[in-house]
Design a protein around this motif. Structure first.
Motif, short mmCIF file in Angstrom:
data_model
loop_
_atom_site.label_atom_id
_atom_site.label_comp_id
_atom_site.label_asym_id
_atom_site.label_seq_id
_atom_site.Cartn_x
_atom_site.Cartn_y
_atom_site.Cartn_z
N ILE A 297 0.73 -1.17 0.03
CA ILE A 297 -0.02 0.02 0.10
C ILE A 297 0.79 1.12 0.06
O ILE A 297 1.58 1.51 0.98
N HIS A 298 0.94 1.90 -1.05
CA HIS A 298 1.80 2.97 -1.31
C HIS A 298 1.09 4.26 -0.32
O HIS A 298 -0.09 4.28 -0.51
N VAL A 299 1.88 5.19 0.16
CA VAL A 299 1.30 6.38 0.93
C VAL A 299 2.06 7.49 0.49
O VAL A 299 2.98 7.56 0.12
N ARG A 300 1.13 8.65 0.73
CA ARG A 300 1.99 10.01 0.70
C ARG A 300 1.11 10.81 1.70
O ARG A 300 0.08 10.74 1.70
N SER A 301 1.78 11.54 2.54
CA SER A 301 1.64 12.58 3.58
C SER A 301 2.15 13.86 3.44
O SER A 301 3.48 13.66 3.26
N ALA A 302 1.44 14.69 2.99
CA ALA A 302 2.15 16.10 2.59
C ALA A 302 1.31 17.47 3.09
O ALA A 302 0.15 17.14 3.17
N ASP B 208 7.68 20.91 7.19
CA ASP B 208 6.51 20.79 7.98
C ASP B 208 7.30 20.09 9.19
O ASP B 208 6.35 19.64 10.09
N PHE B 209 8.45 20.43 9.57
CA PHE B 209 8.89 20.11 10.70
C PHE B 209 9.00 18.45 11.05
O PHE B 209 8.88 18.08 12.18
N GLY B 210 8.77 17.74 10.09
CA GLY B 210 8.73 16.35 10.31
C GLY B 210 7.36 15.81 10.44
O GLY B 210 7.21 14.55 10.72
N ALA B 211 6.30 16.57 10.50
CA ALA B 211 5.07 16.25 11.00
C ALA B 211 4.34 14.96 10.10
O ALA B 211 3.80 14.03 10.49
N ASN B 212 4.82 15.10 8.70
CA ASN B 212 4.14 14.27 7.85
C ASN B 212 4.76 12.81 7.78
O ASN B 212 4.18 11.63 8.10
N ARG B 213 6.28 12.56 8.00
CA ARG B 213 6.95 11.50 8.46
C ARG B 213 6.35 10.75 9.67
O ARG B 213 6.23 9.77 9.66
N ARG B 214 6.25 11.81 10.84
CA ARG B 214 5.86 11.19 12.02
C ARG B 214 4.36 10.67 12.06
O ARG B 214 4.07 9.44 12.31
N ARG B 215 3.32 11.15 11.06
CA ARG B 215 2.15 10.56 10.84
C ARG B 215 2.34 9.36 10.35
O ARG B 215 1.55 8.37 10.58
N VAL B 216 2.87 9.30 9.10
CA VAL B 216 3.13 7.71 8.51
C VAL B 216 3.70 6.92 9.29
O VAL B 216 3.26 5.77 9.39
#
Length: 131
Positions: free
Chosen positions: A88-93, A101-109
C-alpha cells in the motif's frame, strides 16, 4: 482518483513511498502481503479513527484524507493499494506547501505504520492502540 498518488513538493513538506520520490521524501510502503484487500481495509479504518482526520475520497484501492495538525495546519494523506506488488503506497504532505513541515508528515506515516503493524508485527493483527 487517478490511480496515482500526487507528487511531493520540492520542499521538505511531505513523504511518499513511490519510487519517484526524492530521497528526503522517501518512506517505505505498507506491507499488504497475504490478503491485500483486508490489509487496505484495516489501514483505511485506522485513518478514519485518527483524531482531526476527515476522509475526502475513498474507493476499493484508494483513500484520500485531510489531517489537521495541532497547530491548525492541514495535511493531505493518500493511500493507494497495489495488490500485484503486495504493498500500500502512501503519501502525506502539507496541503499548503510551506518551506518545512518540521517532520510532521513523516511522524504521521510512521505512527500509522506502528498502529497498522499491531503487537504481533503483522498487518492483519487486530490489536494495537487507537489513535
Amino acid at each position: 482518483m487517478s490511480g496515482r498518488l500526487s507528487p511531493c513538493s520540492f520542499f521538505p513538506t511531505g513523504v511518499s513511498s513511490r519510487d519517484e520520490a526524492r530521497t528526503r521524501h522517501r518512506v517505505e510502503p505498507f506491507d499488504a502481503s497475504g490478503d491485500p484487500a483486508a490489509a487496505f481495509a484495516r489501514l483505511k479504518q485506522l485513518v478514519a479513527c485518527a483524531p482531526r482526520t476527515v476522509i475526502v475520497a475513498a474507493a476499493d484501492d484508494y483513500l484520500h484524507a485531510r489531517c489537521r495538525t495541532r497547530l491548525g495546519f492541514v495535511d493531505d494523506l493518500e493511500l493507494l493499494l497495489c495488490s500485484a506488488e503486495g504493498v500500500i503506497h502512501v503519501r502525506s504532505a502539507s496541503y499548503i506547501s510551506l518551506f518545512t513541515d518540521f517532520g510532521a508528515n513523516r511522524r504521521r506515516v510512521e505512527q500509522l505504520r506502528r498502529r497498522f503493524s499491531g503487537p504481533s508485527g503483522s498487518p492483519s493483527a487486530s490489536g494495537g492502540s487507537r489513535p
